[in-house]
Design an enzyme around this catalytic site. Sequence first.
Site, mmCIF file in Angstrom:
data_model
loop_
_atom_site.group_PDB
_atom_site.id
_atom_site.type_symbol
_atom_site.label_atom_id
_atom_site.label_comp_id
_atom_site.label_asym_id
_atom_site.label_seq_id
_atom_site.Cartn_x
_atom_site.Cartn_y
_atom_site.Cartn_z
ATOM 1 C CG ASP A 101 -0.198 0.269 2.417
ATOM 2 O OD1 ASP A 101 1.146 -0.265 2.509
ATOM 3 O OD2 ASP A 101 -0.804 -0.376 3.612
ATOM 4 C CG ASP A 104 6.103 6.152 6.327
ATOM 5 O OD1 ASP A 104 6.642 7.255 5.502
ATOM 6 O OD2 ASP A 104 6.923 6.113 8.088
ATOM 7 C CG PHE A 153 -1.356 8.796 9.072
ATOM 8 C CD1 PHE A 153 -0.074 7.887 9.582
ATOM 9 C CD2 PHE A 153 -2.333 7.993 9.409
ATOM 10 C CE1 PHE A 153 -0.486 6.332 9.999
ATOM 11 C CE2 PHE A 153 -2.431 6.948 9.960
ATOM 12 C CZ PHE A 153 -1.129 6.374 9.818
ATOM 13 C CG ASP A 160 -4.559 0.555 8.720
ATOM 14 O OD1 ASP A 160 -3.806 0.461 8.842
ATOM 15 O OD2 ASP A 160 -4.676 0.625 10.394
ATOM 16 N NE ARG A 166 -6.783 -2.584 7.772
ATOM 17 C CZ ARG A 166 -5.368 -2.380 7.591
ATOM 18 N NH1 ARG A 166 -5.024 -2.008 6.390
ATOM 19 N NH2 ARG A 166 -5.178 -2.764 8.386
HETATM 20 P P1 IMP Z 1 7.430 1.411 6.735
HETATM 21 O O1 IMP Z 1 8.100 0.683 6.864
HETATM 22 O O2 IMP Z 1 7.970 2.812 7.394
HETATM 23 O O3 IMP Z 1 7.905 2.060 5.218
HETATM 24 O O4 IMP Z 1 5.799 1.017 6.642
HETATM 25 C C1 IMP Z 1 5.486 0.736 5.768
HETATM 26 C C2 IMP Z 1 3.928 0.209 6.368
HETATM 27 O O5 IMP Z 1 3.286 1.368 7.374
HETATM 28 C C3 IMP Z 1 3.439 0.374 5.094
HETATM 29 O O6 IMP Z 1 2.934 -1.022 4.703
HETATM 30 C C4 IMP Z 1 1.318 1.045 6.758
HETATM 31 O O7 IMP Z 1 1.269 -0.174 6.813
HETATM 32 C C5 IMP Z 1 1.947 1.931 7.096
HETATM 33 N N1 IMP Z 1 1.825 2.872 7.076
HETATM 34 C C6 IMP Z 1 3.078 4.272 6.841
HETATM 35 N N2 IMP Z 1 2.661 5.108 6.267
HETATM 36 C C7 IMP Z 1 0.907 5.179 6.589
HETATM 37 C C8 IMP Z 1 0.463 6.528 6.425
HETATM 38 O O8 IMP Z 1 0.824 7.275 5.618
HETATM 39 N N3 IMP Z 1 -0.719 5.250 6.784
HETATM 40 C C9 IMP Z 1 -1.330 4.427 6.935
HETATM 41 N N4 IMP Z 1 -0.706 3.422 7.554
HETATM 42 C C10 IMP Z 1 0.916 3.660 7.017
HETATM 43 MG MG MG Z 2 1.227 -2.215 5.147
#
Ligand code: IMP
Ligand code: MG
Length: 182
Positions: A101, A104, A153, A160, A166
Amino acid sequence: MAEKKQIGKVLFSQEEITRRAKEIGKQIDKDYEGEEVIFLGTLKGSVPWLVDIMKYTTVDSKVDFITASSYGSSTTSSGVVKITYEPRINMYNKHVIVVEDIIDTGNTLKYLTAKLEERGPKSVKICTMLNKESRRVADLHADYVGFEVEDLFVIGYGLDYDQKYRGLPYVSYLDETDVESL
Ligand code: IMP
Ligand code: MG
């Protein structure tokens, strides 16, 4: 005190998401012509985007899911990741496209793709609906990106906040003006 969360403006509408899914679908068809791919959706957030990608590709494909939980605060991941649902599908010598999805920090996918490499796939690529490049910590490249998104966010279209929102048929964000803590 009660938190007041408001849904912000529409960042990406259903129409825009569909248009990008079609473009990316065509690219995937081209890149994997004559091959078979495994779409590996990350539960739960990737589901609506995964469905779009599946709809708009004609390449031979199979689908499975993986669940990775990242420990950290509710809005940022720590890099300590646990796989809580393991895909059953055989990935040995297969092309895998992880469908996500949002990326980040990149910590979750960095860990997850390294784990998948242990299964001996022919290749592992990443197809994400959203990419928050400005927040990247891990050295991680996304091969197919729906949209770049600023540091908000975001919610909806699978994404979510506390398991809610969602089902929104578009991507929006949580307006934090009235949110005490996320
Ligand atoms: P990462 O490990 O920091 O890349 O985080 C990835 C996961 O964090 C994503 O797959 C999402 O499930 C969640 N996530 C990161 N940013 C957001 C956001 O802005 N909204 C909702 N979920 C997020
Ligand atoms: Mg995710």
